[in-house]
Design a protein around this motif. Sequence first.
Motif, mmCIF file in Angstrom:
data_model
loop_
_atom_site.group_PDB
_atom_site.id
_atom_site.type_symbol
_atom_site.label_atom_id
_atom_site.label_comp_id
_atom_site.label_asym_id
_atom_site.label_seq_id
_atom_site.Cartn_x
_atom_site.Cartn_y
_atom_site.Cartn_z
ATOM 1 N N LYS A 32 1.438 17.503 -0.584
ATOM 2 C CA LYS A 32 1.020 16.329 0.177
ATOM 3 C C LYS A 32 1.062 15.083 -0.697
ATOM 4 O O LYS A 32 1.481 14.012 -0.244
ATOM 5 C CB LYS A 32 -0.388 16.529 0.737
ATOM 6 N N ALA A 33 0.623 15.206 -1.937
ATOM 7 C CA ALA A 33 0.643 14.061 -2.859
ATOM 8 C C ALA A 33 2.069 13.620 -3.142
ATOM 9 O O ALA A 33 2.359 12.410 -3.181
ATOM 10 C CB ALA A 33 -0.067 14.417 -4.163
ATOM 11 N N GLU A 34 2.983 14.577 -3.295
ATOM 12 C CA GLU A 34 4.387 14.223 -3.539
ATOM 13 C C GLU A 34 4.984 13.542 -2.303
ATOM 14 O O GLU A 34 5.734 12.575 -2.420
ATOM 15 C CB GLU A 34 5.191 15.473 -3.910
ATOM 16 N N GLN A 35 4.636 14.053 -1.111
ATOM 17 C CA GLN A 35 5.119 13.419 0.127
ATOM 18 C C GLN A 35 4.557 12.007 0.255
ATOM 19 O O GLN A 35 5.275 11.079 0.625
ATOM 20 C CB GLN A 35 4.727 14.252 1.346
ATOM 21 N N ALA A 36 3.262 11.862 -0.046
ATOM 22 C CA ALA A 36 2.635 10.538 0.038
ATOM 23 C C ALA A 36 3.278 9.580 -0.964
ATOM 24 O O ALA A 36 3.520 8.409 -0.650
ATOM 25 C CB ALA A 36 1.130 10.648 -0.215
ATOM 26 N N GLN A 37 3.574 10.083 -2.155
ATOM 27 C CA GLN A 37 4.217 9.240 -3.159
ATOM 28 C C GLN A 37 5.623 8.843 -2.705
ATOM 29 O O GLN A 37 6.030 7.689 -2.863
ATOM 30 C CB GLN A 37 4.292 9.953 -4.506
ATOM 31 N N ALA A 38 6.356 9.790 -2.115
ATOM 32 C CA ALA A 38 7.702 9.475 -1.614
ATOM 33 C C ALA A 38 7.622 8.431 -0.499
ATOM 34 O O ALA A 38 8.421 7.479 -0.469
ATOM 35 C CB ALA A 38 8.386 10.740 -1.112
ATOM 36 N N GLN A 39 6.648 8.580 0.411
ATOM 37 C CA GLN A 39 6.469 7.597 1.482
ATOM 38 C C GLN A 39 6.096 6.233 0.912
ATOM 39 O O GLN A 39 6.585 5.203 1.365
ATOM 40 C CB GLN A 39 5.394 8.068 2.466
ATOM 41 N N TYR A 40 5.220 6.243 -0.087
ATOM 42 C CA TYR A 40 4.810 4.999 -0.730
ATOM 43 C C TYR A 40 6.004 4.310 -1.380
ATOM 44 O O TYR A 40 6.190 3.095 -1.223
ATOM 45 C CB TYR A 40 3.723 5.288 -1.765
ATOM 46 N N GLU A 41 6.813 5.062 -2.097
ATOM 47 C CA GLU A 41 7.982 4.482 -2.758
ATOM 48 C C GLU A 41 8.983 3.946 -1.725
ATOM 49 O O GLU A 41 9.576 2.888 -1.907
ATOM 50 C CB GLU A 41 8.645 5.511 -3.671
ATOM 51 N N GLU A 42 9.140 4.683 -0.622
ATOM 52 C CA GLU A 42 10.042 4.225 0.442
ATOM 53 C C GLU A 42 9.508 2.940 1.077
ATOM 54 O O GLU A 42 10.258 1.989 1.301
ATOM 55 C CB GLU A 42 10.185 5.318 1.505
ATOM 56 N N ALA A 43 8.196 2.908 1.347
ATOM 57 C CA ALA A 43 7.590 1.705 1.926
ATOM 58 C C ALA A 43 7.695 0.536 0.955
ATOM 59 O O ALA A 43 7.947 -0.606 1.362
ATOM 60 C CB ALA A 43 6.118 1.969 2.279
ATOM 61 N N LEU A 44 7.520 0.809 -0.326
ATOM 62 C CA LEU A 44 7.638 -0.241 -1.340
ATOM 63 C C LEU A 44 9.058 -0.785 -1.387
ATOM 64 O O LEU A 44 9.262 -2.002 -1.446
ATOM 65 C CB LEU A 44 7.229 0.309 -2.715
ATOM 66 N N ALA A 45 10.042 0.106 -1.309
ATOM 67 C CA ALA A 45 11.443 -0.332 -1.309
ATOM 68 C C ALA A 45 11.737 -1.168 -0.061
ATOM 69 O O ALA A 45 12.414 -2.201 -0.142
ATOM 70 C CB ALA A 45 12.368 0.880 -1.382
ATOM 71 N N GLN A 46 11.213 -0.737 1.092
ATOM 72 C CA GLN A 46 11.412 -1.504 2.323
ATOM 73 C C GLN A 46 10.743 -2.871 2.224
ATOM 74 O O GLN A 46 11.300 -3.879 2.659
ATOM 75 C CB GLN A 46 10.853 -0.744 3.529
ATOM 76 N N ALA A 47 9.543 -2.908 1.646
ATOM 77 C CA ALA A 47 8.831 -4.175 1.498
ATOM 78 C C ALA A 47 9.601 -5.119 0.580
ATOM 79 O O ALA A 47 9.705 -6.320 0.856
ATOM 80 C CB ALA A 47 7.420 -3.933 0.954
ATOM 81 N N LYS A 48 10.171 -4.574 -0.488
ATOM 82 C CA LYS A 48 10.964 -5.409 -1.396
ATOM 83 C C LYS A 48 12.204 -5.936 -0.682
ATOM 84 O O LYS A 48 12.572 -7.104 -0.846
ATOM 85 C CB LYS A 48 11.370 -4.616 -2.634
ATOM 86 N N ALA A 49 12.840 -5.080 0.101
ATOM 87 C CA ALA A 49 14.028 -5.517 0.844
ATOM 88 C C ALA A 49 13.660 -6.603 1.849
ATOM 89 O O ALA A 49 14.360 -7.612 1.975
ATOM 90 C CB ALA A 49 14.680 -4.323 1.547
ATOM 91 N N GLU A 50 12.553 -6.407 2.573
ATOM 92 C CA GLU A 50 12.111 -7.404 3.537
ATOM 93 C C GLU A 50 11.760 -8.716 2.834
ATOM 94 O O GLU A 50 12.076 -9.798 3.339
ATOM 95 C CB GLU A 50 10.898 -6.895 4.321
ATOM 96 N N ALA A 51 11.109 -8.623 1.681
ATOM 97 C CA ALA A 51 10.769 -9.833 0.919
ATOM 98 C C ALA A 51 12.038 -10.560 0.494
ATOM 99 O O ALA A 51 12.105 -11.797 0.563
ATOM 100 C CB ALA A 51 9.918 -9.474 -0.298
ATOM 101 N N GLY A 52 13.036 -9.808 0.082
ATOM 102 C CA GLY A 52 14.315 -10.426 -0.290
ATOM 103 C C GLY A 52 14.954 -11.130 0.889
ATOM 104 O O GLY A 52 15.479 -12.245 0.753
ATOM 105 N N GLU A 53 14.910 -10.487 2.058
ATOM 106 C CA GLU A 53 15.473 -11.100 3.263
ATOM 107 C C GLU A 53 14.706 -12.361 3.645
ATOM 108 O O GLU A 53 15.297 -13.369 4.052
ATOM 109 C CB GLU A 53 15.463 -10.105 4.435
ATOM 110 N N ILE A 54 13.387 -12.308 3.515
ATOM 111 C CA ILE A 54 12.563 -13.479 3.837
ATOM 112 C C ILE A 54 12.907 -14.631 2.897
ATOM 113 O O ILE A 54 13.036 -15.782 3.330
ATOM 114 C CB ILE A 54 11.054 -13.126 3.768
ATOM 115 N N VAL A 55 13.067 -14.325 1.610
ATOM 116 C CA VAL A 55 13.417 -15.366 0.640
ATOM 117 C C VAL A 55 14.792 -15.953 0.956
ATOM 118 O O VAL A 55 14.991 -17.174 0.921
ATOM 119 C CB VAL A 55 13.362 -14.797 -0.804
ATOM 120 N N LYS A 56 15.756 -15.070 1.291
ATOM 121 C CA LYS A 56 17.094 -15.563 1.636
ATOM 122 C C LYS A 56 17.037 -16.448 2.882
ATOM 123 O O LYS A 56 17.680 -17.495 2.940
ATOM 124 C CB LYS A 56 18.041 -14.388 1.876
#
Length: 168
Positions: free
Chosen positions: A61-85
Amino acid sequence: MEGFQALVTIVPWNFVAQIANLLITMLLVKKFLFQRVQKILDQRQALCNAQLEEAASAREKAEQAQAQYEEALAQAKAEAGEIVKAADRTAAAHSEEILEDARRQAQAMLAKAEADIAQQRKKAVNEVKDELGGIAVDIASKVVEREVRPEDHAKLIDEFIQNVGDAS
């Protein structure tokens, strides 16, 4: 020595009785003690296995949560990049609009200034014409009043030039 030898000698009936006592004791211990001890050991083993399974499940469960967290973090970074652009594009478009508006205003001001200059020039020319007309009328009235001789004619021209110089 006989007392000593009695201790060292093997008496078959004592030997058989001791072995029988040992076997009975072992059977009683096995029946009453080993089963209970084995039961406690089995319970402890089951508890340890359950804890190991829980730990493995928690780890997954912790590994799944970490994978979800990393995926959400990557999506947030991508969205932030799009917002900046998008903000950069909006800012560039807004600055272009501002520059274009400033250019239009500058051209309008330049056209107005040129129109004002032309109008002032026309006004000045008209004023000079009016003055010249007035001076010409004055000269003509002076000429008509008196007889023109060449000296008077030169004098009138000099006066006219002097009056035009004073009017400027």
